[in-house]
Design a protein around this motif. Sequence first.
Motif, short mmCIF file in Angstrom:
data_model
loop_
_atom_site.label_atom_id
_atom_site.label_comp_id
_atom_site.label_asym_id
_atom_site.label_seq_id
_atom_site.Cartn_x
_atom_site.Cartn_y
_atom_site.Cartn_z
N ASP A 192 0.77 -1.25 0.06
CA ASP A 192 -0.03 -0.01 -0.11
C ASP A 192 0.78 1.14 0.06
O ASP A 192 0.64 2.29 -0.78
N ARG A 271 -0.34 2.24 -3.60
CA ARG A 271 -1.30 3.49 -3.36
C ARG A 271 -0.85 4.78 -2.86
O ARG A 271 -1.46 5.57 -3.34
N ARG A 310 -5.44 5.78 6.36
CA ARG A 310 -5.83 4.64 6.08
C ARG A 310 -7.62 4.34 5.62
O ARG A 310 -7.96 3.65 4.75
N GLY A 311 -8.29 4.98 6.44
CA GLY A 311 -9.52 5.01 6.35
C GLY A 311 -10.24 5.63 4.87
O GLY A 311 -11.28 5.44 4.55
N ARG A 312 -9.34 6.39 4.14
CA ARG A 312 -9.76 7.15 2.99
C ARG A 312 -9.79 6.12 1.96
O ARG A 312 -10.13 6.56 0.75
N PHE A 313 -9.13 5.03 2.04
CA PHE A 313 -9.11 4.13 0.95
C PHE A 313 -9.98 2.78 1.19
O PHE A 313 -10.29 2.45 2.24
N ASP A 314 -10.20 2.45 -0.01
CA ASP A 314 -11.34 1.17 -0.15
C ASP A 314 -10.45 -0.12 -0.72
O ASP A 314 -10.71 0.09 -2.28
N PRO A 315 -10.01 -0.94 -0.49
CA PRO A 315 -9.86 -1.52 1.02
C PRO A 315 -8.89 -0.52 1.82
O PRO A 315 -8.12 0.18 1.07
N PRO A 316 -8.99 -0.38 3.36
CA PRO A 316 -7.86 0.47 3.75
C PRO A 316 -6.67 0.03 3.59
O PRO A 316 -6.29 -1.05 3.39
N THR A 318 -2.98 -1.29 4.68
CA THR A 318 -2.75 -2.19 5.69
C THR A 318 -1.29 -2.62 5.62
O THR A 318 -0.61 -3.29 6.56
#
Length: 377
Positions: A192, A271, A310-316, A318
Amino acid sequence: MGQETVSPPPTHVELVADLRALRRPGLAGLRSLSLPALRASTEVCGLSTGPDDLPAGVETLLRQATRRLGEHDTLGRAAARTFGLVPGYRGATAYDRRKAAAEVYRVSTETFRKRQEVQVFDQLAEAVLTLCREYRRRFADAAPAPGGSRPAAARSGRESTAPPFSYRTTVVDAPAEFVLHVSPVDLLRDVDVIVSSENVYLEMSKTFWPTFSGTLRRTCAVRNASGEIVDDVLARELSAWLRQNGRPGLPVRPGTVAPTSSGAMAQQGVRRIYHAAVAVPLLDREGYQVAPDDIARAVREAFALARAERGRFDPPLTSICFPLMGSGRGGVSVETSASWIGWAVHEELTRDPSWTVHLVVRDRATAEGITDLGPEE
């Protein structure tokens, strides 16, 4: 356990046949094709062990082979476009890929099909065979000598240029477990966040320099069909970050981490790129100084930024990958860099063990210098 052997490589004719079969479906069709010659080549070069990782192995093999032909040479550029190895062409139609390859030579698609494409297949097969021969030679150099000792070539690190591989390990004296990649950074996939160490002015290396920063900048840049950079993504976004934070032309505090997108590396499952400012330019001579505690601070800030994003991405987000910060022109030993990174990562994982942490080094000699043992063979 019996002595390991390396399978013989395929013939040139067999490789050309597989390359012709792959041309129309491209990378997107790798899993649906048998491609026995390319499969055998990935096994010889240690890039795949079975059907699950065969597509990734073939893609890595072709990328290495096209680089051998020359990223800036017409032959290498045409080969990369023929098989969709450049950004924007992975899922392109066979016609569009052939058209892009023909544009490299400035000929029609039909002329390219009859003439230059034949040479592309021929020379790419030669490059694959060269990679196979080199791996077999390294394997022979690294094989145990009578009595179980390793030959001098292996002890001196000559096998450090072996094909990329990864394994789980701890480094130096730190208890944190990493996924250690012995690989150029541009071959990393499905991580990521990749952290890059920069100077405190957040000025990246030139795209033609063989540094970690330069390689990332070059790999993340967006190119046109001719292979020319049309968007220097990382440098552009770093400049914007400096303006937004009131630091254009000015140094930031050592240990500061600035985020950018991953540009073209998004196609490899990367990412975010985090730029860690750890190298302070020397005032009296050329070079940099890196303080080990600034390396640890950069690790902590990288994790803090990753948690915030981390929460801005789907999936987060990791996973996060570090280089041995400061171990190049910064003058820090690889053991010192690995130790400070390892202990800082250990502290972060103690608080939040949900992260998978990676470490990337370029050669096996470095890997063996920071681990108790190399990967089990």
